[in-house]
Enzyme design. Structure first.
Site, PDB file in Angstrom:
ATOM      1  N   PHE A  88      62.684 -26.592 -13.905  1.00  0.00           N
ATOM      2  CA  PHE A  88      63.430 -25.460 -13.356  1.00  0.00           C
ATOM      3  C   PHE A  88      62.825 -24.923 -12.065  1.00  0.00           C
ATOM      4  O   PHE A  88      63.326 -23.940 -11.511  1.00  0.00           O
ATOM      5  CB  PHE A  88      63.556 -24.354 -14.405  1.00  0.00           C
ATOM      6  N   HIS A 133      80.680 -12.850  14.380  1.00  0.00           N
ATOM      7  CA  HIS A 133      79.578 -13.057  13.433  1.00  0.00           C
ATOM      8  C   HIS A 133      78.429 -13.859  14.018  1.00  0.00           C
ATOM      9  O   HIS A 133      77.309 -13.351  14.113  1.00  0.00           O
ATOM     10  CB  HIS A 133      80.084 -13.760  12.163  1.00  0.00           C
ATOM     11  N   ARG A 135      52.845 -30.287 -21.924  1.00  0.00           N
ATOM     12  CA  ARG A 135      53.178 -29.799 -23.265  1.00  0.00           C
ATOM     13  C   ARG A 135      52.321 -30.519 -24.299  1.00  0.00           C
ATOM     14  O   ARG A 135      51.902 -29.932 -25.293  1.00  0.00           O
ATOM     15  CB  ARG A 135      54.659 -30.048 -23.557  1.00  0.00           C
ATOM     16  N   HIS A 142      73.683 -13.639  16.433  1.00  0.00           N
ATOM     17  CA  HIS A 142      74.674 -12.947  15.610  1.00  0.00           C
ATOM     18  C   HIS A 142      74.786 -11.495  16.073  1.00  0.00           C
ATOM     19  O   HIS A 142      74.070 -10.621  15.577  1.00  0.00           O
ATOM     20  CB  HIS A 142      74.254 -12.989  14.136  1.00  0.00           C
ATOM     21  N   ILE A 170      83.490  -9.551   6.360  1.00  0.00           N
ATOM     22  CA  ILE A 170      83.675 -10.735   7.193  1.00  0.00           C
ATOM     23  C   ILE A 170      82.515 -11.697   6.940  1.00  0.00           C
ATOM     24  O   ILE A 170      81.351 -11.285   6.900  1.00  0.00           O
ATOM     25  CB  ILE A 170      83.715 -10.379   8.697  1.00  0.00           C
ATOM     26  N   SER A 203      56.235 -20.607 -24.638  1.00  0.00           N
ATOM     27  CA  SER A 203      56.197 -22.017 -24.249  1.00  0.00           C
ATOM     28  C   SER A 203      55.308 -22.244 -23.038  1.00  0.00           C
ATOM     29  O   SER A 203      54.629 -23.270 -22.929  1.00  0.00           O
ATOM     30  CB  SER A 203      57.616 -22.515 -23.936  1.00  0.00           C
ATOM     31  N   HIS A 245      65.534 -32.058 -19.279  1.00  0.00           N
ATOM     32  CA  HIS A 245      64.358 -31.194 -19.213  1.00  0.00           C
ATOM     33  C   HIS A 245      63.090 -31.938 -18.785  1.00  0.00           C
ATOM     34  O   HIS A 245      62.042 -31.310 -18.639  1.00  0.00           O
ATOM     35  CB  HIS A 245      64.117 -30.533 -20.572  1.00  0.00           C
ATOM     36  N   GLU A 278      65.275 -17.740 -13.070  1.00  0.00           N
ATOM     37  CA  GLU A 278      64.288 -18.383 -12.199  1.00  0.00           C
ATOM     38  C   GLU A 278      64.531 -18.092 -10.724  1.00  0.00           C
ATOM     39  O   GLU A 278      63.571 -17.895  -9.968  1.00  0.00           O
ATOM     40  CB  GLU A 278      64.265 -19.900 -12.432  1.00  0.00           C
ATOM     41  N   HIS A 300      55.450 -28.298 -19.193  1.00  0.00           N
ATOM     42  CA  HIS A 300      56.347 -29.390 -19.591  1.00  0.00           C
ATOM     43  C   HIS A 300      56.578 -30.294 -18.379  1.00  0.00           C
ATOM     44  O   HIS A 300      57.684 -30.470 -17.899  1.00  0.00           O
ATOM     45  CB  HIS A 300      57.661 -28.846 -20.141  1.00  0.00           C
TER      46      HIS A 300
END
Length: 684
Positions: free
Chosen positions: A438, A266, A521, A32, A193, A385, A474, A412, A462
């Site tokens: 997550f 680029h 959990r 590049h 660009i 939690s 979840h 996150e 969890h």
């Protein structure tokens, strides 16, 4: 060509940087060139007038940090490192993008001297820079004393249009503005660009207004005017309470006669003819990798960097004389060392007591925080939690810059990149928490942590369908095995509170990569390990161990089957063992908190836990089945999931989806039958 302002030697040096980028990309026939050609003036001003570093000691603790978030423009950084005096000789620039060279296609931390972080996935470097600035401010608040400012450096980054489009950048920038990280300065290379063409195709927002809304100090600069760039950097240096964004209008492929300001500059070589004409327009000779001696002398920072480091060392020696305990703690943190005997602070848990492993993790954090004083971290809006709070600590904020509890907010993506930056900076032991589901949002940062061998701890709670009512959105299914696929990431899924404490010990002792803890959990009883082989500490460290050998203990007769569980499913294996015992079938129960650690053990140990003579096996994990077949073997069963979960109380979901002791026992009988038909032996 646009007019440039600055001294003749400055301009020659800038053009030499451009020429090196052009030549390296042409030689490699890959790369590049456009970004280095356009951003060379801002980089030159930063590195020669503002950035404080010592090329002969790339790890000096109080150096300024520089992040090339636009990692595709790596030749800009390599040219700077070479010209300022780092151990990156010209032959390495000539070997750009070649096997085993110190100049890979994107900068790699730990491989090239002076590279502070691995960049390329856009936006991640920006988040790393936020983490570095956060760590710097925490260390300053923790260790500086009146008359002794031993932590006094800044973090700079160059980010591209692409960086500012990525969502991870937005999350990290928002938190940086909220926290008021005034020693962070980002030069925005606004060349407008991207690979597809003009950014107008997809990106027409006013980035300056967006960053002002984040709480940043925003100014602009002419990317071809060194005086304008210097003035903007000086204004940023004077801004103590807000991070700074300098919107710098540049020209991608500056000097290329037909490709300047186009996407053609680029991500591909300019081509021999275009490159030759560009060098001619820049006043460079028709000579590959040309660097005149006056530019080397002008760019070298060996003498000035050594003097700055020596001055800091004198200040630190005076600090040590007046504050010896603080100095020792600072140095230990910088080396990544844990206090002697810290393991004695790990809590013990009473057999039979019921507690979720997320709760046990919180107890470990509470117990270790007074001892491991560099432990700094928090959660992505799930502090309670995740049981991730350090007791007695206020939230890290502008008012409490030395607090150890970080509220990352619902970010996150940003949290993962910031944790990496904290670990890269050094001096802190970072951890971050969220629900296991997550972890998908964090995956790019987790992968980079593994690639860079960073000691980051992830607290993922969890951890299965057992979490219950929140339902399939979840309830993680594929996440455990997916995380295990990342090279150099250790995944530990403890079966109870005792294994959780050992998992934390493993995570904190590790210095060559990240560790993910997968925690429940639901409450689980603390297991009786009076007959476990080996001890729980050694067993968790080795990834698996024999928790119970059932009726075969002290009773003549062969063991017929091995039940292998992880996390909460170890308890199902023990319940199934009791059922099989009642039928006269001896079952060994193996707890396997870490598949990767177990697979890394010498063959004799693996054979002692999973004898090849005993091929009747059942692997039980409330997650994806794929990936366990090698452990189960040719006659074994894998009790896992090939579907998503459901919304109901956790025990009902587990039962409905087949995670019962009765089904584990039935699978064990089926495996025994197959092994018997195949003539497989048993373990006596």
């Amino acid at each position: 060509m646009a007019n440039e302002a600055g001294s003749a030697l400055d301009q020659l040096s800038i053009n030499v940087i451009r020429g090196l980028a052009v030549d390296a990309v042409e030689t490699a026939k890959s790369g590049h060139p456009g970004m280095p050609m356009g951003a060379a003036p801002m980089a030159h001003v930063l590195w020669t007038r503002f950035l404080r570093f010592d090329p002969r000691d790339p790890h000096w603790p109080d150096r300024d940090r520089f992040v090339l978030s636009a990692g595709h423009g790596s030749m800009l950084l390599y040219a700077l490192l070479h010209l300022t005096g780092y151990e990156l000789p010209m032959e390495e620039l000539r070997a750009f993008r070649q096997w085993d060279s110190r100049t890979p296609g994107h900068p790699e931390h730990g491989w090239t001297p002076g590279v502070e972080t691995t960049t390329g996935p856009l936006g991640q470097g920006f988040g790393n820079a936020v983490g570095m600035a956060l760590a710097e401010r925490w260390l300053a608040a923790t260790y500086n004393r009146p008359g002794h400012e031993i932590v006094d450096h800044r973090t700079y980054a160059i980010a591209s249009d692409g960086d500012l489009m990525e969502g991870v950048q937005s999350e990290a920038a928002s938190l940086a503005g909220h926290l008021g990280l005034g020693r962070l300065t980002v030069l925005y290379d606004a060349n407008r660009i991207s690979i597809d063409g003009s950014t107008d195709l997809a990106y027409t927002e006013d980035a300056a207004l967006r960053f002002q809304a984040y709480g940043w100090h925003v100014t602009d600069a002419d990317g071809n005017d060194t005086a304008s760039i210097a003035a903007a950097l000086e204004a940023a240096r004077q801004e103590a309470d807000r991070p700074s964004l300098i919107v710098t209008r540049t020209n991608i492929g500056y000097g290329a006669p037909t490709k300047q300001d186009t996407a053609d500059a680029h991500g591909a070589p300019l081509g021999a003819e275009e490159a030759a004409q560009a060098k001619d327009r820049l006043g460079l000779p028709d000579e590959m990798f040309w660097v005149p001696p006056e530019v080397r002398a002008h760019m070298s920072r060996v003498a000035s960097g050594g003097a700055a480091r020596a001055a800091w060392q004198a200040r630190f020696d005076a600090y040590r004389a007046e504050h010896p305990e603080l100095a020792a703690s600072f140095e230990a943190g910088a080396r990544g060392e844990l206090p002697e005997g810290w393991q004695r602070a790990l809590p013990a848990f009473e057999t039979g007591r019921k507690m979720a492993t997320r709760e046990a993790s919180g107890a470990v954090i509470s117990a270790l925080a007074p001892v491991v004083t560099h432990l700094v971290g928090g959660s992505a809006d799930l502090m309670e939690s995740n049981n991730a709070a350090i007791p007695g600590e206020p939230a890290l904020s502008r008012e409490h810059p030395g607090a150890r509890k970080i509220h990352f907010g619902v970010r996150e993506h940003g949290m993962g990149a910031i944790l990496n930056g904290m670990a890269l900076h050094g001096g802190v032991q970072p951890f971050g928490a969220t629900f296991l589901i997550f972890s998908d949002y964090m995956r790019p940062a987790i992968r980079l942590a593994a690639l860079m061998e960073l000691p980051v701890t992830y607290v993922f709670t969890h951890d299965s369908i057992g979490l219950g009512e929140d339902g399939p959105t979840h309830q993680p299914v594929e996440q455990l095995m997916s995380l295990r696929l990342i090279p150099n990431l250790r995944v530990l899924r403890p079966a109870d509170a005792t294994e959780t404490a050992e998992a934390w010990r493993i995570a904190l002792e590790r210095r060559d990569g990240p560790t993910a803890l997968a925690l429940t959990r639901q409450k689980l009883p603390v297991l009786d390990r009076s007959t476990a082989t080996p001890s729980v500490a050694e067993g968790v460290a080795r990834g698996a161990y024999v928790l119970s050998d059932g009726i075969a203990d002290g009773v003549d007769g062969p063991r017929a089957v091995i039940l292998i569980g992880t996390g909460s499913e170890v308890h199902l294996c023990l319940a199934a063992q009791a059922l099989l015992d009642g039928e006269g079938i001896a079952a060994r129960v193996v707890s396997m908190p870490s598949l990767e650690l177990f697979e890394a053990q010498p063959s004799p140990y693996r054979e002692s836990i999973l004898p090849s003579t005993l091929t009747a096996r059942v692997v039980v994990e409330a997650g994806a089945r794929r990936g366990w077949q090698g452990v189960a073997g040719p006659h074994g069963e894998v009790l896992g999931l090939d579907r998503f979960g459901a919304s109901a109380p956790g025990d009902r979901v587990m039962r409905e989806l087949g995670f019962t002791a009765e089904l584990v026992a039935a699978r064990a009988r089926a495996s025994i039958a197959r092994a018997t038909l195949a003539g497989a032996g048993s373990l006596t």
